[in-house]
Write a protein that holds these residues in place. Structure first.
Motif, short mmCIF file in Angstrom:
data_model
loop_
_atom_site.label_atom_id
_atom_site.label_comp_id
_atom_site.label_asym_id
_atom_site.label_seq_id
_atom_site.Cartn_x
_atom_site.Cartn_y
_atom_site.Cartn_z
N SER A 1 25.67 26.83 14.01
CA SER A 1 24.74 27.88 14.58
C SER A 1 25.84 29.22 14.77
O SER A 1 25.05 30.11 14.88
CB SER A 1 24.04 27.33 15.64
OG SER A 1 25.15 26.63 16.63
N ARG B 1 26.00 31.38 11.98
CA ARG B 1 24.61 32.11 11.85
C ARG B 1 24.42 33.28 12.78
O ARG B 1 24.00 34.20 12.52
CB ARG B 1 23.42 31.13 11.98
CG ARG B 1 23.36 29.84 10.81
CD ARG B 1 21.96 29.30 10.75
NE ARG B 1 21.92 28.36 9.69
CZ ARG B 1 22.48 27.30 9.49
NH1 ARG B 1 23.24 26.59 10.61
NH2 ARG B 1 22.26 26.59 8.42
N GLU C 1 19.52 35.49 6.81
CA GLU C 1 19.70 34.24 6.08
C GLU C 1 18.75 34.10 5.03
O GLU C 1 17.45 34.16 5.29
CB GLU C 1 19.79 33.21 7.14
CG GLU C 1 20.19 31.79 6.72
CD GLU C 1 20.46 30.73 7.79
OE1 GLU C 1 20.98 29.82 7.25
OE2 GLU C 1 19.80 30.88 8.81
#
Length: 788
Positions: A493, A496, A506
């Motif tokens: 994460s 991301r 994404e």
């Protein structure tokens, strides 16, 4: 599987209403997908007989009918149906009746009083279209409620069966389940052996006994195929989704629905010689009942006579031997075919039949002869005829193996207390042969339950009959402990969030890709191929993520998105060795990104410029915490002069570069496209910060300018100076590159700033000079640098 509730209740009638019965079936694993009324709601419609029909004086298409409704004086009704005539029996809606979308009132039609309405099937909601009155049989009782006469207070159940429950593809099979679930009495039709009347018999030769372990056939002579199918049978067929064709065909379909055993009737006069059950010969063809001409393949089982194939076994009969109104003698077939022999053959020919649907899942091999006798009895009752001798061939039938169930295991899985007597009772309700001793049950499944083979199957049966609603929902009890999470490893994460914070979006794409991508774009000559791909352009596993990003880029450009930033975190698959015969593979999680268009969004504060290699390199530096190293290298998808292999901790982890002009042209991209792809695992490792005392003394800065070969990368010099591990040197950075006057050809001048500091004291000039001399010496010895 669709059936009439009234037909089901003819065999088993539990004390449950329709909704409760539907819920009980669903909770027992037979999901009720649809529950529909046979007819729309209407009232005050009775059976009436037209006594007389006279032409209306003011309308050519209307008639004035005197109608007997079984009570009181005959009614006068004006009717426009073309088939209205004296003596006809048809439904009559009385004054006050409520039909679908219509209420009947006393009215005048062209000046003539009309006290009701004669009805068609459309007006009663029984058909979409109708050309005249719904004609009823001559024995229909005048005055009776039409809903009772036509059994319209009925519901249609539609079951969504799982493939393992082929035993419920018949009304008897569903009735067995209802009896087991509810404990209601089961009343099965009595089937008796039909005595021989004419002594006729046809020889049958089973050439593929392992594919057809049981075959029964009987000649029936002197049938009248022109007789009408009884209304009760037509009604049950239609409410099961089958249309009435002819009496003999309807009977075979009826037995299929009732017992689950497909049958086929041949016109005996059209058969030549004996019956053979064999695989199709080469170049053999057959015209099926639906008039489809098919070329038979060597693995297709056929029923043949001496002239050739006459039916596709377990799927559909042939048109040349089909029964017709002129048929007088029939050969009735009932067989058991191994499911594996039938599976896929109908689909290969673009067919889907009730017979193949059942044979593919398995039919009751112990019911083959009973179904033949049941159909013979119905044929004799409806069409007449004399039964011949049954020809029966029996090979090696499937064995019903004993399955063992442990009481301890049952209680552990279901979590409910059950005693042995209750378990035995439930198995008896299912019709299972049960023997038990000391908490161990030995179960022999019946011939119609192909799905019972392991202990877990028996546990499921007990759970179904006990009732899923009756099993308490007990929350699990467990200690909740936090799992260890080292600070030295980040989660995916974090990647991301970092990419999104920098303006990337994404995507998620398929792991199945086109083999041409792998071969041409990624240079993978031996991709991992799928055995059963979902599409021809998704036939291999991807070894990289760039293909999905490029496709998504094109999709966005086609929708007028001029600046695109995409990334994906997903799995890539490579062979564990380059040997194509090696079936092992390695799965690696990777992060891949693509940047296209302007470097920054359109704005007034900064001039527009196109994205370049170093813009995307900054993104890689960010997610690698500045630890990545870049080594020029060649990749098939990247521009030869603008590509680099990325290293981290002395290991290659990915690639960065501009898309190759060949691929830029292939995807019709007018502007530069920069991509990178990295292994995720090394990026998630980080060095924890360590405490260091804040220096109280000022740092010293010195500049170091050296002349080196043009081909020498700056990173090599930085690595050399950092490797000296000088205690005083805190930072070394490049701040200038010079080529030109005063610098020899094929050389360049690099200027570095060097920051030095000691937390204990102020540095002396001698100490600073010594540290600088050490850095220069390392550059001279390692790279042949010259002080400028």
């Amino acid at each position: 599987m669709q059936f009439s509730e009234q037909w089901l209740r003819h065999y088993v009638n539990p004390v449950l209403d329709t909704e409760a019965l539907s819920h009980a079936l669903t909770m027992a694993g037979l999901e009720v997908e649809g529950l529909d009324a046979v007819a729309a709601s209407f009232s005050q419609v009775v059976i009436a007989q037209i006594i007389s029909a006279e032409k209306h004086p003011d309308a050519d298409r209307l008639q004035i009918c005197r109608v007997d409704i079984g009570a009181g004086e005959p009614l006068q009704i004006v009717c426009g149906a073309p088939n209205a005539r004296a003596g006809l029996k048809a439904p009559c809606a009385l004054v006050g009746a409520e039909l679908p979308g219509l209420k009947i009132k006393q009215a005048k039609v062209r000046g003539i009083e009309s006290s009701g309405m004669m009805c068609s099937a459309k007006e009663l909601g029984l058909a979409v279209d109708a050309s005249g009155l719904l004609e009823l049989p001559a024995d229909a009782p005048v005055g009776a409620d039409i809903r009772d006469f036509l059994a319209l207070d009925d519901m249609l159940f539609t079951l969504k069966l799982t493939p393992n429950r082929s035993d419920c593809l018949s009304i008897i099979g569903v009735a067995r389940e209802v009896a087991a679930i509810t404990g209601a009495a089961l009343h099965l039709p009595t089937i008796q052996a039909v005595p021989e009347n004419n002594g006729l018999q046809k020889e049958v030769h089973i050439e593929q006994a392992e594919s057809c372990p049981r075959y029964c056939g009987r000649l029936i002579s002197g049938v009248n195929a022109q007789l009408k199918t009884p209304d009760w049978m037509v009604r049950r067929l239609e409410r099961s989704g089958l249309r009435s064709i002819s009496a003999i065909v309807d009977i075979t379909n009826y037995v299929l629905l009732e017992l689950g055993q497909p049958l086929h009737a041949f016109d005996a006069a059209k058969l030549q010689g004996d019956i053979h059950v064999r695989f199709a010969n080469s170049n053999e063809s057959l015209t099926l009942l639906n008039q489809q001409a098919v070329e038979l393949q060597h693995d297709m089982l056929v029923i043949a006579d001496d002239s050739g194939a006459v039916a596709l076994a377990g799927i559909m009969g042939g048109a040349d031997t089909a029964v017709s109104d002129a048929t007088q003698n029939i050969f009735l077939e009932s067989a058991f075919f191994i499911p594996a022999v039938i599976t896929g053959k109908a689909r290969r020919l673009g067919l889907s039949t009730d017979s193949s649907y059942r044979f593919e899942r398995g039919v009751d091999f112990a019911n083959t002869r009973n179904a033949l006798d049941r159909a013979t009895t119905l044929i004799q009752e409806i069409c007449g005829g004399e039964a011949g001798t049954v020809t029966e061939k029996v090979g090696v039938l499937p064995q019903r193996k004993i399955v063992t169930l442990r009481l301890q295991r049952l209680v552990a899985v279901l979590g409910i207390p059950l005693d042995e007597a209750a378990i035995v009772r439930l198995f008896k309700q299912l019709g299972f042969d049960c023997q038990h001793t000391a908490g161990v049950f030995e179960i022999t499944p019946p011939s119609y339950r192909f799905d019972i083979s392991i202990e877990e199957d028996l546990i499921e049966e007990i759970a179904r009959l006990y009732g899923y609603d009756n099993i308490p929902a007990i929350a699990p009890h467990a200690d909740l402990r936090m799992l260890p999470a080292t600070e030295a490893k980040l989660g995916a994460s974090w990647l991301r969030n970092a990419m999104v914070a920098n303006g990337f979006q994404e995507i998620v794409s398929y792991s199945f890709v086109d083999e041409r991508w792998e071969r041409d774009l990624l240079g993978n000559a031996v991709p991992i191929k799928l055995k059963n791909p979902i599409a021809s352009n998704m036939s291999v596993m991807r070894s990289g993520l760039w293909g999905g990003l490029l496709d998504t880029l094109v999709y966005n450009l086609n929708r007028k998105q001029e600046r695109v930033r995409l990334f994906e975190i997903g799995a890539a698959f490579t062979r564990s060795s380059p040997d194509i015969l090696n079936h092992g593979h390695v799965e690696t999680t990777r992060i891949s990104a693509l940047a296209y268009g302007d470097a920054v969004p359109e704005q007034w504060g900064e001039a527009a410029r196109e994205i370049d290699f170093f813009d995307v390199k900054a993104e890689v530096d960010l997610i690698s915490n500045g630890r990545a190293k870049y080594i020029p290298a060649h990749h098939t998808a990247l521009h030869p002069g603008q590509s680099a292999q990325i290293w981290l901790d002395d290991k290659p982890i990915g690639w960065l570069g501009k898309l190759h002009p060949k691929w830029q042209q292939h995807y019709q991209l007018p502007r530069n496209t920069i991509l990178f792809e990295l292994d995720v695992e090394p990026l998630l490792k980080r060095q924890l910060p360590k405490f260091e005392e804040v220096a109280k003394f000022p740092p010293a800065r010195r500049d170091l300018a050296v002349v080196v070969d043009e081909s020498l990368p700056v990173q090599a010099l930085l690595d050399t100076m950092n490797s000296t591990n000088s205690a005083l040197v805190n930072k070394v950075e490049l701040f200038d590159i010079y080529r030109g006057k005063g610098i020899p050809e094929n050389k360049k001048s690099l200027a570095f700033l060097v920051v030095m500091q000691d937390t204990k004291k102020s540095l002396l000039d001698a100490e600073v000079d010594e540290a600088m001399a050490g850095l220069l010496d390392s550059l001279v010895r390692t790279h042949g640098a010259e002080l400028r």
